[in-house]
Scaffold this motif. Structure first.
Motif, PDB file in Angstrom:
ATOM      1  N   ARG A 383       0.896  -1.254  -0.069  1.00 59.88           N
ATOM      2  CA  ARG A 383       0.120  -0.045  -0.036  1.00 59.88           C
ATOM      3  C   ARG A 383       0.831   1.236   0.130  1.00 59.88           C
ATOM      4  O   ARG A 383       0.504   2.354  -0.369  1.00 59.88           O
ATOM      5  CB  ARG A 383      -0.911  -0.132   1.212  1.00 59.88           C
ATOM      6  N   GLY A 412      -1.592  -3.672  -5.911  1.00 55.43           N
ATOM      7  CA  GLY A 412      -2.455  -2.454  -6.118  1.00 55.43           C
ATOM      8  C   GLY A 412      -3.102  -2.394  -7.306  1.00 55.43           C
ATOM      9  O   GLY A 412      -2.932  -3.192  -8.388  1.00 55.43           O
ATOM     10  N   ASP A 416      -6.055   2.678  -7.594  1.00 50.73           N
ATOM     11  CA  ASP A 416      -5.245   3.263  -6.713  1.00 50.73           C
ATOM     12  C   ASP A 416      -4.113   4.341  -7.286  1.00 50.73           C
ATOM     13  O   ASP A 416      -4.042   5.367  -6.681  1.00 50.73           O
ATOM     14  CB  ASP A 416      -4.378   2.296  -5.972  1.00 50.73           C
ATOM     15  N   ARG A 419      -5.387   7.934  -7.741  1.00 57.73           N
ATOM     16  CA  ARG A 419      -5.562   8.746  -6.482  1.00 57.73           C
ATOM     17  C   ARG A 419      -4.588  10.100  -6.299  1.00 57.73           C
ATOM     18  O   ARG A 419      -3.445   9.831  -6.865  1.00 57.73           O
ATOM     19  CB  ARG A 419      -5.474   8.001  -5.236  1.00 57.73           C
TER      20      ARG A 419
END
Length: 478
Positions: A383, A412, A416, A419
């Protein structure tokens, strides 16, 4: 350190060492006697149950083979720890950082002191809890990962100050001392801190073994300090951490510090000492994954300069963190020869923020002149990419990453990667503060003069995000 010519055995002053009788008065009496001429106070084999032990200038405390100093428990033993002294208040740092006397072993304004092994300190009767800072702001006092915790859950970790009466919350606490040596002993459990050194100069910490439930070694506003060959396991908080708080009543830089040949980890508490290296605990009290790292910050009023971290190993812990959010400067920091295995957040986290926990007028700090080289990290939580994150109005400057190999778990998503986390200038700095990062390998935002030399990024499984994302950043990659 002064020549150790005279020996004073605590048994000659009435200490029993049977683990039942309190030996506090006897040990304090022999330290006072030794202070008249200088010398070494010998703790022989045995279990010495104690409340506060008061160090003295010119005295060495020798923990012999088989010697244990055990922290007494006010709930079970007749006595109490020394009351916390009147300090500069806990406005800009918490209760634990603001007091020293309420400890198992403490010294203030001393010189030429030492605690040496090979014996052991057990903080059985110490508390790991204490009030937070009295400073309040909408954000910045606690990690964002704690946002979902109830008031009762927070209070369990941060009791009111009156609840600390008679309690001890540090194994060793030193303030404004000079020429100090801590060498060759073990600390098992230690309350809030195993070692808190504030405003200490010419400090050597060598070959300590620490397995504790909160902070390991805290170096606050220290100068000319060396930490060598230590092994620190601390799943619930930082293992070795430099700070520059307002605990001395003014902003003081942490200056000329070397941390070398140390291992830090976040195995289950107690399992580093027993050799089982447990993996049961998954979260620290802040509800991020286990801690156990080396860090600069969070308290950062005075800043950090001339810092060297070399030949260190991180095991099952968060990665290296360099943070200034309270107005101080980070400058001339060199990190080299680091290996990391099972990294529980970002392997590298460099953060310039504007929490501003300090007097009115505290401005944004600076980060410049950082070199990180010869680093290998694997098993990294997918992450959180390595992160260099400044602010639009305050960029991080002049950072070199050289000979860096980072291997992430992967997994991921493309979503993502789209973002764009908010700036969060006032938030408490942690790698998780931004959520899943938009890059899987390296995320750089609001920075200039970032040089990448032989930086190798890989994933164990595919990842849908870009390898590197730069936002308002200047990156020179070979």
């Amino acid at each position: 350190m002064p020549a150790e010519t005279l020996l004073f055995d605590v048994r000659d002053f009435g200490a029993r060492g049977d683990g039942r009788a309190l030996d506090t008065d006897a040990i304090n009496a022999v330290i006072a006697q030794a202070a008249l001429s200088g010398g070494t106070v010998v703790i022989p084999a045995g279990r010495f149950l104690c409340f506060s032990i008061r160090l003295a200038s010119g005295v060495t405390l020798l923990l012999s083979e088989g010697a244990v100093i055990e922290a007494a428990d006010p709930a079970r033993h007749a006595g109490a720890y020394d009351p916390p002294e009147a300090a500069h208040g806990e406005l800009f740092q918490d209760f634990g950082h603001s007091h020293w006397r309420n400890s198992l072993i403490w010294g203030i304004g001393l010189h030429d002191i030492a605690i040496v092994g090979p014996g052991r300190i057990e903080g059985t009767g110490l508390t790991r809890d204490g009030p937070g800072a009295r400073w309040r702001r909408d954000t910045g006092e606690r990690p964002l990962s704690m946002a979902g915790m109830s008031a009762a859950e927070i209070r369990a970790l941060e009791p009111e100050e009156q609840e600390m009466t008679g309690l001890g919350n540090k194994a060793i606490a030193l303030r404004n001392c000079r020429r100090v040596m801590l060498r060759d002993f073990t600390i098992a459990k230690s309350g809030h801190f195993a070692v808190l050194a504030t405003g200490v100069e010419d400090l050597l910490i060598e070959r300590l073994v620490i397995d504790t439930e909160r902070d390991g070694i805290d170096l606050d506003c220290v100068r000319r300090t060396r930490v060598r060959g230590c092994r620190v396991n601390s799943p619930n908080d930082d293992a070795i951490v430099l700070k520059s708080s307002y605990a001395l009543g003014t902003a003081v830089a942490c200056d000329d510090v070397v941390i070398e040949d140390c291992t830090v980890s976040g195995y289950d508490a107690g399992t580093m000492l027993d050799g089982s290296f447990g993996h049961t605990q998954q979260l620290a009290p802040d509800r991020d994954r286990v801690t156990g790292r080396i860090k600069l910050g969070t308290e950062s009023n005075g800043g950090f300069r001339n810092i060297v971290i070399r030949n260190c190993r991180f095991e099952r812990s968060r990665g290296l963190a360099l943070e200034t959010v309270d107005g101080g400067a980070i400058e001339n920091v060199t990190v080299s020869g680091v290996t990391m295995r099972e990294v529980t957040t970002a392997p590298l986290f460099i953060r310039l923020g504007d929490r501003g926990r300090g007097p009115v007028g505290t401005d944004i700090g600076t980060i410049r002149g950082v070199t990180i080289e010869d680093v290998e990290a694997s098993g990294i939580d997918h992450r959180f990419a390595a992160t260099i994150a400044g602010l639009p109005e305050a960029r991080i400057e002049d950072v070199t990453l050289r000979d860096i190999g980072l291997t992430y778990a992967g997994g991921g998503s493309m979503a993502d990667g789209k973002r764009r986390p908010p700036a969060l200038p006032h938030a408490y700095p942690e790698p998780s503060m931004f959520g899943v990062t938009p890059a899987w390998g390296l995320w750089v935002r609001h920075a200039t003069g970032i040089r990448l030399r032989d930086v190798r990024l890989a994933t164990e499984t595919p990842d849908g995000r870009p390898e590197i994302v730069a936002e308002n950043a200047e990156i020179d990659r070979d």
